[in-house]
Design an enzyme around this catalytic site. Sequence first.
Site, PDB file in Angstrom:
ATOM      1  N   GLY A  26      -2.654  -2.001  -0.527  1.00 51.59           N
ATOM      2  CA  GLY A  26      -2.401  -1.124   0.610  1.00 51.59           C
ATOM      3  C   GLY A  26      -2.870   0.287   0.336  1.00 51.59           C
ATOM      4  O   GLY A  26      -4.033   0.624   0.505  1.00 51.59           O
ATOM      5  N   ARG A  27      -1.940   1.139  -0.117  1.00 57.01           N
ATOM      6  CA  ARG A  27      -2.261   2.556  -0.307  1.00 57.01           C
ATOM      7  C   ARG A  27      -3.370   2.786  -1.324  1.00 57.01           C
ATOM      8  O   ARG A  27      -4.038   3.823  -1.295  1.00 57.01           O
ATOM      9  CB  ARG A  27      -1.000   3.318  -0.727  1.00 57.01           C
ATOM     10  CG  ARG A  27       0.063   3.400   0.362  1.00 57.01           C
ATOM     11  CD  ARG A  27       1.283   4.159  -0.126  1.00 57.01           C
ATOM     12  NE  ARG A  27       1.843   3.561  -1.334  1.00 57.01           N
ATOM     13  CZ  ARG A  27       2.537   4.217  -2.250  1.00 57.01           C
ATOM     14  NH1 ARG A  27       2.754   5.513  -2.100  1.00 57.01           N
ATOM     15  NH2 ARG A  27       3.026   3.596  -3.302  1.00 57.01           N
ATOM     16  N   PRO A  68      -1.817  -4.638   6.063  1.00 55.81           N
ATOM     17  CA  PRO A  68      -1.760  -4.020   7.393  1.00 55.81           C
ATOM     18  C   PRO A  68      -1.091  -2.659   7.286  1.00 55.81           C
ATOM     19  O   PRO A  68      -0.025  -2.537   6.679  1.00 55.81           O
ATOM     20  CB  PRO A  68      -0.903  -5.006   8.196  1.00 55.81           C
ATOM     21  CG  PRO A  68      -0.029  -5.666   7.174  1.00 55.81           C
ATOM     22  CD  PRO A  68      -0.872  -5.760   5.929  1.00 55.81           C
ATOM     23  N   MET A  69      -1.726  -1.642   7.849  1.00 59.59           N
ATOM     24  CA  MET A  69      -1.161  -0.293   7.814  1.00 59.59           C
ATOM     25  C   MET A  69      -1.316   0.344   9.185  1.00 59.59           C
ATOM     26  O   MET A  69      -2.405   0.332   9.760  1.00 59.59           O
ATOM     27  CB  MET A  69      -1.842   0.553   6.731  1.00 59.59           C
ATOM     28  CG  MET A  69      -1.499   0.111   5.313  1.00 59.59           C
ATOM     29  SD  MET A  69      -2.368   1.044   4.023  1.00 59.59           S
ATOM     30  CE  MET A  69      -3.958   0.186   4.022  1.00 59.59           C
ATOM     31  N   GLU A  70      -0.224   0.860   9.693  1.00 61.54           N
ATOM     32  CA  GLU A  70      -0.195   1.443  11.030  1.00 61.54           C
ATOM     33  C   GLU A  70      -1.158   2.621  11.148  1.00 61.54           C
ATOM     34  O   GLU A  70      -1.188   3.504  10.291  1.00 61.54           O
ATOM     35  CB  GLU A  70       1.234   1.891  11.359  1.00 61.54           C
ATOM     36  CG  GLU A  70       1.410   2.578  12.678  1.00 61.54           C
ATOM     37  CD  GLU A  70       1.176   1.653  13.873  1.00 61.54           C
ATOM     38  OE1 GLU A  70       1.378   2.105  14.999  1.00 61.54           O
ATOM     39  OE2 GLU A  70       0.794   0.482  13.678  1.00 61.54           O
ATOM     40  N   ASN A  94       2.512  -7.466  -3.449  1.00 64.86           N
ATOM     41  CA  ASN A  94       2.074  -6.181  -2.913  1.00 64.86           C
ATOM     42  C   ASN A  94       2.951  -5.081  -3.497  1.00 64.86           C
ATOM     43  O   ASN A  94       4.145  -5.258  -3.661  1.00 64.86           O
ATOM     44  CB  ASN A  94       2.181  -6.229  -1.376  1.00 64.86           C
ATOM     45  CG  ASN A  94       1.941  -4.890  -0.710  1.00 64.86           C
ATOM     46  OD1 ASN A  94       2.728  -4.457   0.114  1.00 64.86           O
ATOM     47  ND2 ASN A  94       0.855  -4.226  -1.044  1.00 64.86           N
ATOM     48  N   CYS A  97       8.577  -3.426   7.605  1.00 64.53           N
ATOM     49  CA  CYS A  97       8.373  -2.013   7.941  1.00 64.53           C
ATOM     50  C   CYS A  97       9.665  -1.228   7.726  1.00 64.53           C
ATOM     51  O   CYS A  97      10.706  -1.563   8.297  1.00 64.53           O
ATOM     52  CB  CYS A  97       7.911  -1.867   9.386  1.00 64.53           C
ATOM     53  SG  CYS A  97       7.699  -0.136   9.896  1.00 64.53           S
ATOM     54  N   LYS A 112       5.268 -10.905   6.053  1.00 69.06           N
ATOM     55  CA  LYS A 112       5.232  -9.799   5.096  1.00 69.06           C
ATOM     56  C   LYS A 112       6.603  -9.134   5.117  1.00 69.06           C
ATOM     57  O   LYS A 112       7.087  -8.714   6.165  1.00 69.06           O
ATOM     58  CB  LYS A 112       4.152  -8.782   5.452  1.00 69.06           C
ATOM     59  CG  LYS A 112       4.007  -7.669   4.414  1.00 69.06           C
ATOM     60  CD  LYS A 112       2.833  -6.753   4.742  1.00 69.06           C
ATOM     61  CE  LYS A 112       2.569  -5.782   3.590  1.00 69.06           C
ATOM     62  NZ  LYS A 112       3.668  -4.847   3.327  1.00 69.06           N
TER      63      LYS A 112
END
EC number: 1.3.1.-
Length: 328
Positions: free
Chosen positions: A232-233, A18-20, A208, A105, A143
């Site tokens: 993610g990235r 999940p990425m904002e 992750n 976060c 997470k």
Amino acid sequence: MKENFWSELPRPFFILAPMEDVTDIVFRHVVSEAARPDVFFTEFTNTESFCHPEGIHSVRGRLTFSEDEHPMVAHIWGDKPEQFRETSIQLAKMGFKGIDLNMGCPVANVAKKGKGSGLILRPDVAAEIIQATKAGGLPVSVKTRLGYYEIDEWKDWLKHVFEQDIANLSIHLRTRKEMSKVDAHWELIEAIKNLRDEIAPNTLLTINGDIPDRKTGLELAEKYGIDGVMIGRGIFHNPFAFEKEPREHTSKELLDLLRLHLSLFNKYEKDEIRQFKSLRRFFKIYVRGIRGASELRHQLMNTQSIAEARALLDEFEAQMDEDVKIEL
């Protein structure tokens, strides 16, 4: 509990992190077209806003999904257990298959208010939130990070989380303090797995941090015996990161993904209520490795509409000398 989809996943399974302002329904569908992961998480949804009669309108677009995305997991954040309880009940009614809790976060205006990774410093509240979220009957996952300040916080913190009887733990192998400024601590994977095996053998463990693609994830899974891998990235550098049989890709394939992104933005703009400028962060994913890429990116960054962006792409592709292979 409703059906626990986690138990039906292949091993290892792969998740798009999940990425904002990134993992909305539009980008998730682009990733699906390129190479689909096993599980999708939404971007971040604030429970306080979700539970507010007016605030709900500001976050509903974050929870937009289509049936072909299942198993779809809602990723939520906040610090009031009663709001997590209420949110979980509504998310179950909306058709989600699971709920993932943001306890990692690192952004200052989240963490310093005791939310996101700030919950690492509030373990009792974190436990209350986990238990409250089970009210919806969906499998609950978490997470988080290794710790807030120091790496050695991981033992007490993760032991506490494992004791909460969750479906899956996704561990970003850095502390909040480290952000993404240092290499992920892969050297701790074995010890974390051993702790999981001791405390909560039925809780799945997902890693992750600095995992660029499926190939690397498979190597780590084979070496350490973990259940899942979250990327993610890495998806920004390689939209084909989840590809089961890696192959070479071309500049046209990337530009085709950009066209798809633009079309999907059009399709879902009423649901998401996002301004066109939110697209600009994605252009660098698709426009690279070819002559004129830098200038095209610059021009795209100055566009004000989907029509303008499409016109630029049409003009650029009409003048392309060849379809070149791209290093991802």
